[in-house]
Design a protein around this motif. Structure first.
Motif, mmCIF file in Angstrom:
data_model
loop_
_atom_site.group_PDB
_atom_site.id
_atom_site.type_symbol
_atom_site.label_atom_id
_atom_site.label_comp_id
_atom_site.label_asym_id
_atom_site.label_seq_id
_atom_site.Cartn_x
_atom_site.Cartn_y
_atom_site.Cartn_z
ATOM 1 N N ARG A 162 33.126 41.000 -11.365
ATOM 2 C CA ARG A 162 33.281 42.510 -10.712
ATOM 3 C C ARG A 162 33.439 42.985 -9.334
ATOM 4 N NH1 ARG A 162 32.244 46.592 -14.192
ATOM 5 N NH2 ARG A 162 30.450 46.481 -13.966
ATOM 6 N N GLU A 226 23.104 43.877 -9.180
ATOM 7 C CA GLU A 226 23.984 45.218 -9.178
ATOM 8 C C GLU A 226 25.673 45.265 -9.149
ATOM 9 O OE1 GLU A 226 22.491 48.003 -7.641
ATOM 10 O OE2 GLU A 226 20.653 46.739 -7.108
ATOM 11 N N LEU A 228 26.265 44.726 -12.683
ATOM 12 C CA LEU A 228 26.021 44.438 -14.169
ATOM 13 C C LEU A 228 26.725 45.706 -14.223
ATOM 14 C CD1 LEU A 228 21.810 43.509 -14.399
ATOM 15 C CD2 LEU A 228 23.970 42.402 -14.931
ATOM 16 N N PRO A 229 27.163 45.034 -15.876
ATOM 17 C CA PRO A 229 27.351 44.855 -16.722
ATOM 18 C C PRO A 229 28.271 43.213 -16.239
ATOM 19 C CG PRO A 229 28.349 46.514 -17.387
ATOM 20 C CD PRO A 229 27.679 46.209 -16.433
ATOM 21 N N ARG A 256 16.437 44.464 -16.623
ATOM 22 C CA ARG A 256 17.816 44.990 -16.249
ATOM 23 C C ARG A 256 19.203 44.995 -17.110
ATOM 24 N NH1 ARG A 256 18.782 46.444 -9.921
ATOM 25 N NH2 ARG A 256 20.509 47.641 -9.892
ATOM 26 N N ALA A 260 21.648 47.316 -19.541
ATOM 27 C CA ALA A 260 23.205 47.259 -19.162
ATOM 28 C C ALA A 260 24.225 46.667 -19.968
ATOM 29 C CB ALA A 260 23.500 46.552 -17.709
ATOM 30 N N ASP A 262 24.319 43.147 -20.911
ATOM 31 C CA ASP A 262 24.386 41.824 -21.273
ATOM 32 C C ASP A 262 23.258 40.727 -21.873
ATOM 33 O OD1 ASP A 262 26.436 42.335 -19.463
ATOM 34 O OD2 ASP A 262 25.572 40.889 -18.000
#
Length: 299
Positions: A162, A226, A228-229, A256, A260, A262
């Protein structure tokens, strides 16, 4: 990870185990005394003394499923870490599982911190691609497992696809880590900053670098929360009596992650501390080992 010891919080109350015998959660001293077999190979991935990984390879023809193991220690050289992880590595090897035990430059080593520490983790994990054929490793069955600070780095490694191209830790086509198991991890650098400070005496700048005009948000490429996902499954395992990274830490991260999109779950180890999480001799190992085998598709 270790400030509670300095403050005498490791004198935890004695608990009663399932068999009725008194059992106390492991202390920092117990953790530091952990040991295991020597690795079958030591493979450098860079010129610095801490840029290497230890390979534990089972007997047999393979191909072997692989655990990428990332030690903790509050991101500092003070508490070591890779030697203690040989305890888990030896137990997993005995079950036919290969282990890639990663060393890396901590914040207080030359070239460590940001971005060097993250570049080390990325390079060490991807070095498995080169080692797989020679050592008969099955990279279709691989799971990242990290403890404490290593939980942060293991979760980061599983999420780094990501990263923006602008990040100095970005690489093309990183090794996929579909599941990550965090043992008492501290992975939300923004929201857990106060906990990290109280438990580890670490400041954000030591782990995430200094903000700049080109990089105003230092958490964007250092904190898994930060990123995610990430389309991964995260298992957050915490000792019931973990005062360094309590179960509420895992719960907050899982919420969290799920928000998102996940998959994430929290497992609490009954009667365990921050250190039982990584000991193959602890009653907690039955749970931790089961989750590792589950992630690898093993019975």
């Amino acid at each position: 990870m270790f400030k509670p010891f300095r403050h005498s919080l490791l004198a935890a109350a004695t608990l009663v185990g399932a068999a009725g015998a008194a059992a106390a959660p492991m202390t920092l001293q117990d953790y530091l005394a952990l040991s295991g077999p020597q690795p079958d190979a030591r493979i450098a991935y860079g010129p610095a003394p801490s840029q290497f990984a230890e390979l534990f390879r089972p007997a047999g023809k393979g191909p072997f499923p692989v655990v990428v193991l990332v030690h903790g220690g509050c991101w500092t050289v003070e508490f070591g870490g890779i030697g203690q992880m040989r305890n888990m590595a030896g137990a997993l090897k005995a079950q036919g599982i290969a282990v890639w035990n990663v060393e890396y430059r901590r914040y207080d080593e030359a070239g460590g911190g940001y971005p060097g520490m993250y570049q080390d983790i990325a390079t060490a994990v991807d070095r498995l691609k080169d080692a797989a054929a020679e050592h008969r490793l099955d990279l279709q069955r691989v799971v990242a497992v990290g403890h404490s600070a290593g939980g942060h780095l293991a979760q980061w490694a599983a999420s780094r696809h990501r990263l923006p191209v602008s990040s100095p830790a970005w690489v093309q086509a990183p090794l996929a880590l579909p599941t990550v198991i965090s043992l008492g991890g501290l992975a939300d650098l923004r929201l857990q900053a106060a906990l990290i400070k109280s438990s580890c005496e670490r400041d954000t700048v030591q782990l995430a670098g200094v903000p700049s005009a080109a990089r105003p948000d230092v958490f964007a490429d250092t904190s898994p929360a930060e990123m995610l996902p990430a389309a991964i499954r995260t298992v957050l395992i915490h000792g019931e009596h973990d005062t360094v990274s309590p179960p509420s830490t895992g719960t907050a991260y899982a919420e969290r992650a799920r928000a998102a999109g996940d998959a994430a779950e929290v497992i609490v180890l009954p009667g365990a501390s921050h250190y039982d999480e990584v000991s193959a001799q602890s009653p907690a190992w039955g749970i931790v080992g089961r989750e590792i085998r589950k992630a690898l598709g093993l019975p």
